[in-house]
Design an enzyme around this catalytic site. Structure first.
Site, PDB file in Angstrom:
ATOM      1  N   ALA B 330     -17.145  -6.273 -13.651  1.00 16.01           N
ATOM      2  CA  ALA B 330     -17.703  -7.608 -13.393  1.00 16.01           C
ATOM      3  C   ALA B 330     -18.992  -7.501 -12.568  1.00 16.01           C
ATOM      4  CB  ALA B 330     -16.664  -8.498 -12.737  1.00 16.01           C
ATOM      5  N   SER B 331     -19.207  -8.412 -11.663  1.00 10.22           N
ATOM      6  CA  SER B 331     -20.503  -8.467 -10.961  1.00 10.22           C
ATOM      7  C   SER B 331     -20.668  -7.388  -9.913  1.00 10.22           C
ATOM      8  CB  SER B 331     -20.660  -9.830 -10.290  1.00 10.22           C
ATOM      9  OG  SER B 331     -20.516 -10.846 -11.253  1.00 10.22           O
ATOM     10  N   THR B 332     -19.621  -6.587  -9.655  1.00  9.88           N
ATOM     11  CA  THR B 332     -19.735  -5.602  -8.581  1.00  9.88           C
ATOM     12  C   THR B 332     -20.799  -4.555  -8.869  1.00  9.88           C
ATOM     13  OG1 THR B 332     -18.006  -4.255  -9.587  1.00  9.88           O
ATOM     14  CG2 THR B 332     -17.318  -5.829  -7.887  1.00  9.88           C
ATOM     15  N   ILE B 333     -21.207  -4.415 -10.134  1.00  9.73           N
ATOM     16  CA  ILE B 333     -22.189  -3.374 -10.452  1.00  9.73           C
ATOM     17  C   ILE B 333     -23.615  -3.937 -10.550  1.00  9.73           C
ATOM     18  CG2 ILE B 333     -20.691  -1.635 -11.514  1.00  9.73           C
ATOM     19  CD1 ILE B 333     -22.469  -4.413 -13.445  1.00  9.73           C
TER      20      ILE B 333
END
Lengths: 368, 626
Positions: B330-333
């Site tokens: 998800a958005s963690t990268i």
């Protein structure tokens, strides 16, 4: 139905030779009884052995049904397939205990040298029987080359024991075919002088070790000589009457290595004594004698040679195994035929007896 | 030719020749049997006395002795795995008069279950008659007392003390520590092939998973031997010589069990994982995977029903989610993706795009939605990370293309095993055109690249990979290999474990690290940061990134409503973080499966609580261990 045919018994119609079948069945019982004791009363192992015996007898039964003409016709093709498989083993075989003997075909792993135990005498017998007996010198020389190819290939695996046994099976065909005594003497001398070459160039360290240990087991009483010493103690302490079934201390206390495979004869001798040994020898003697009778009575040269060779090879097994566990021959890892725990050799042996059965009953049907 | 020759064969002469040879052969056969029999006579009759004496003297047996398995400690010296003496009731079948009656009486006296009786029967058939067979595995004090009082009634039955592996923290640490269990046939086969069978001659259990499996060689030690004199029935009478076994080496782990327990408590009943790692050297301080199970079940011999229960559980307790769980990142990268964009000069720090709340590929009708349905308006790379703007990264990913993204991301460790020192690890998936062709034999679609921009589509990561990828950013390039082992203790000497590194990520412009790092700090402390609520008033500086992964794709016009949909389709909440911001000594990765809420509302508060614990008081122990 022809009146004569009614007289042929059910066994004959099933292509079974009654005396041979009975002797083999008794041996199978002896095998299961001895394996139970040698495995430390392991029911699982005994059960597996019983299943293998059953499978091997089934193989014998199936092979006995094959028409002998087909057997004869397929001798050379089978031999050729065997050579190809041996080549494959040398190139891509599975390695176990420092030797490549197995071929993994995906579904099953096979040991082509086992196939050759039958294919070699079949091929040599076929080749010799193409001409009249005794064979000419040229034909003999050609037969030797035919024989030498698989023998060297198997020796290269390395599996010296099997390669020598297979060499024997081929040589027996030539001997029975009437190879001249002069030639036999010549070869005996030649082999005698070949021994040093064998020792220096062909034998592996472990094989030399076996021979050295054989010559003087006490040299290394805790290492390689241990097996032979313990085996002789087992046999000797059995005495005339034996210690009784399941009572052999040498084997039950695990002093004896490989007691359910190569050294099962020691367990048998310890527990059943000289009386049991004589009984077992009589049983083996009867099987060999019966095999030779079948060979004598066979109609065709091919059948005579094949039956004779298979029987004598069986005899060699007995001789080598009993000889090695009782200290007369070096330990070469040959199981006691029909008795030792293990499936492959059992199936091959009984497949050979299947051929004998076919030869025995083939003759009778012609007479009937 | 051949046919003509065979017609002139003299069958009679051939048969006669063959017959003569058979006779010769039979004479040889009889002679050989004579020799063999003569030899047998020599052994069994002439030399019988001598061999009988030697057989009776054959009384010295070599009995192997199992080494004690090494102890495992946490970073602060607390015992994580030890060997406890356990009493077991053992029977020597040969010495028991009426085995069936004896066993029946014992079963009634000590309340032995049917399961245990069946196991005894199975084992008894496998063992030799004069060897001990376990009837009851672990006697409690009550049972031991009852039996001790009436022992004289049961000849051949005795209480024996054995060492059994014990894990005092139970299910808190199972996935990191693993467990030992009975050596099964496959283990035995492997030991044989590796030439280790002799060393395990007396050993009953072997490390199967985790640290116990990975460091089996160090923990096991070397077998010892004693020479014993046995009587005619094989029972040992006295010990003649002894060569003591060499105990296994002790291990000290980087794990802090207090932190580990706190992390476990924070996750509670939520499925998921928490990883805490030191970015400087890869030391793993905590590695939680929930749900878990009690490793003592395996060490003591798990029952079939218990094992079935674990295998069949829909929550997969056997899975080590920290290293085997494949989650969409998800958005963690987004920080890493931003760096790739800057490095490839696809964007600059000044690049701005307009986010109406959705993204469209030119000429395609499909709308890729931003989590903020009315849009973020004008965003640059910094605000896109801080506010976790999806549209910005949809656009960036499409411009970069899947293969460029994939090439860069492999450098951060995605799609590769991290190399942590346990065997249970997955490489997860860093997709590329080539990967999709090989895996599905299908072409890659542009729409999939768009989803990659927000860490969805085929991209999966393990929490441990996320920890490493975050460490790379924090370290400005250096990529540590996660390590659970701190040191090995051997006879009082402390041997520190080697902390490895992989190929570092090198940027053309190292200032790009700071773009990502400053944005991540603003996620926590900025006015619009997605984790600002969770970290309000934290007494330490930190950085982080939230993530909310869709487990199920939502149809074009459907509204996501967490309460309305089945639990297993709810979003995964994620958070990656590090602290302190200026000199990070810990990175944290939170993965909470199927929760009500997202990275900011669920995962970030978890991270906050654990970070508070980490920085407040290192020494406090939530010790619920016995």
């Amino acid at each position: 139905m022809h009146p004569d045919q009614q007289r042929t018994s059910i066994l004959q119609r099933l292509h079974m030779d009654a005396p041979l079948l009975i002797a083999l069945l008794i041996t199978a019982v002896v095998s299961i009884v001895t394996v139970y004791s040698a495995s430390g009363e392991d029911l699982g192992m005994t059960q597996r052995q019983a299943i293998r015996v059953g499978a091997a007898f089934f193989a014998m039964f199936v092979i006995a049904q094959i028409p002998l003409d087909s057997v004869q016709r397929w001798s050379l093709p089978l031999f050729s397939v065997g050579i190809v498989l041996l080549l494959a083993v040398l190139l891509v075989g599975e390695s176990s205990k420092g030797a490549q003997r197995w071929l993994d075909l995906g579904v099953i792993t096979i040991q082509p040298s086992e196939l050759m135990k039958l294919a070699v005498p079949m091929a040599v017998a076929w080749f010799i029987s193409e001409q009249g007996l005794p064979p000419t010198l040229r034909r003999l020389a050609a037969a030797f080359i035919l024989l030498l190819i698989p023998v060297l290939m198997i020796a290269k695996q390395p599996d010296l024991g099997t390669s020598l046994l297979i060499a024997c099976s081929g040589i027996f065909v030539l001997f029975l075919a009437g190879m001249s005594w002069k030639l036999i003497t010549f070869f005996a001398v030649a082999i005698g002088s070949f021994t040093p070459i064998l020792w220096i160039f062909l034998m592996r360290d472990y094989q030399r070790q076996r021979v050295l240990t054989f010559l003087d087991p006490e040299r290394d009483p805790l290492g390689a000589g241990y097996q032979i010493i313990q085996s002789k103690i087992a046999i000797g302490s059995g005495g005339i009457e034996g210690k009784g079934w399941l009572q052999g201390t040498q084997s039950q206390l695990e002093f004896l290595p490989e007691r359910h495979t190569d050294f099962i004869f020691s367990v048998f001798s310890e527990e059943f004594g000289l009386v049991g040994v004589i009984g077992l020898f009589l049983l083996y003697g009867f099987i060999i004698f019966r095999g030779m009778i079948i060979a004598m009575r066979a109609q065709r040269v091919y059948q005579k040679l094949l039956a004779g060779s298979l029987t004598l090879t069986f005899f060699i097994y007995v001789m080598v195994n009993v000889g090695m566990v009782s200290g007369l021959l070096p330990v070469v890892g040959v199981p006691l035929p029909l008795i030792s725990y293990g499936g492959t050799s059992m199936v091959t042996l009984l497949a050979g007896f299947g051929l004998l059965m076919a030869i025995a009953t083939n003759r009778r049907l012609i007479h009937a | 030719m051949r046919r003509r020759r065979s017609t002139i064969r003299d069958h009679h002469a051939e048969s006669a020749l063959f017959g003569r040879r058979v006779v010769v052969a039979l004479v040889i056969v009889v002679a050989v049997f004579g020799v063999l029999l003569g030899n047998m006579y020599q052994l069994q009759v002439t030399e019988f006395q001598s061999f009988q004496t030697r057989s009776n003297d054959n009384r010295i047996k070599v009995v192997p002795l199992a080494p004690n398995r090494g102890i495992i400690y946490d970073a602060k010296g607390r015992i994580l795995a030890e060997n406890r003496p356990v009493l077991s009731l053992e029977v020597i079948p040969e010495r028991v008069q009426d085995l069936e009656a004896t066993v029946a009486r014992l079963a009634a006296l000590l309340d032995i279950s049917v399961d245990e009786l069946e196991r005894f029967e199975r084992n008894r058939k496998r063992e030799r008659r004069f060897e001990q067979v376990i009837l009851l595995d672990q006697l409690n004090e009550h049972q031991a007392a009852i039996f001790a009082a009436r022992q004289h009634e049961f000849p051949g039955v005795s209480i024996e003390a054995r060492l059994v592996r014990h894990y005092p923290y139970g299910e808190s640490l199972t996935h990191a520590l693993g467990y030992v269990a009975k050596i099964n046939q496959r283990d035995a086969q492997r030991l044989k092939e590796q030439g280790l069978a002799a060393n395990y001659a007396a050993t009953r259990t072997i490390g199967k998973l985790g640290i116990e499996g990975y460091y089996e060689e160090q923990l096991h030690g070397a077998v010892g031997y004693q020479q014993v004199e046995v009587d005619i029935h094989g029972r040992s009478i006295r010990t003649l010589a002894i060569e003591p076994p060499i105990p296994g080496q002790d291990l000290v782990l980087e794990i802090d069990i207090a932190l580990q327990q706190k992390a476990q408590q924070i996750l509670g009943t939520t499925r998921g994982s928490i990883v805490v790692m030191d970015p400087r050297d890869g030391a793993v301080r905590a590695m939680v995977s929930q749900p878990s199970y009690d490793p003592n079940w395996f060490a003591q011999g798990i029952s079939v029903a218990q094992y079935r229960g674990l295998l069949d559980s829909i929550h997969s307790p056997l899975l080590n989610r920290a290293t085997q769980g494949g989650y969409p990142p998800a958005s963690t990268i987004k920080p890493q993706l931003a760096i790739v964009g800057l490095e490839e000069q696809t964007i600059t720090t000044d690049t701005q795009i307009w986010d109406p709340g959705w993204f469209q590929i030119k000429g395609v009708n499909h709308r890729y939605r931003d989590w903020l349905s009315w849009g973020h308006g004008w965003v640059n790379v910094d605000t896109a990370i801080v506010e976790s703007c999806d549209t910005f990264f949809y656009d960036l990913a499409l411009k970069l293309g899947i293969d460029t993204i994939s090439e860069h991301m492999v450098g951060y460790g995605f799609g590769e095993r991290t190399g942590i020192d346990i065997g249970e690890e997955s490489a997860a998936v860093m997709p590329s055109r080539g990967w999709k062709r090989a895996r599905f034999n299908q072409p890659w679609y542009a729409g999939e690249t768009v989803s990659i921009g927000i860490g969805q589509s085929y991209w999966t990561v393990t929490p441990m990979q996320l920890a490493v990828a975050t460490a790379v950013v924090v370290n400005k390039g250096t990529r540590p290999v996660p390590r659970l082992l701190r040191s090995i203790r051997d006879a009082g000497i402390e041997l520190p474990a080697v902390h490895e590194q992989r190929e570092p990520v090198q940027l053309n412009n190292p200032a790009h690290w700071n773009v990502a790092l400053s944005a991540m700090e603003d996620v926590v402390s900025g006015t619009k940061g997605t984790a600002r609520t969770a970290f309000r008033g934290a007494p330490y500086s930190s950085g982080g990134k939230t993530g909310t992964a869709q487990v199920r794709s939502i149809a074009q016009d459907e509204e996501y409503d967490a309460e309305a949909i089945a639990e297993k389709y709810r979003d995964n909440a994620m958070y990656v973080g590090y602290a302190p911001a200026d000199e990070p000594e810990m990175v944290i990765v939170i993965t909470a499966e199927n929760v009500m809420g997202g990275g900011g509302s669920v995962a970030a508060p978890m991270a906050r609580e654990l970070m508070d614990f980490y920085f407040k008081d290192d020494t406090a122990v939530v010790d619920n261990a016995p």
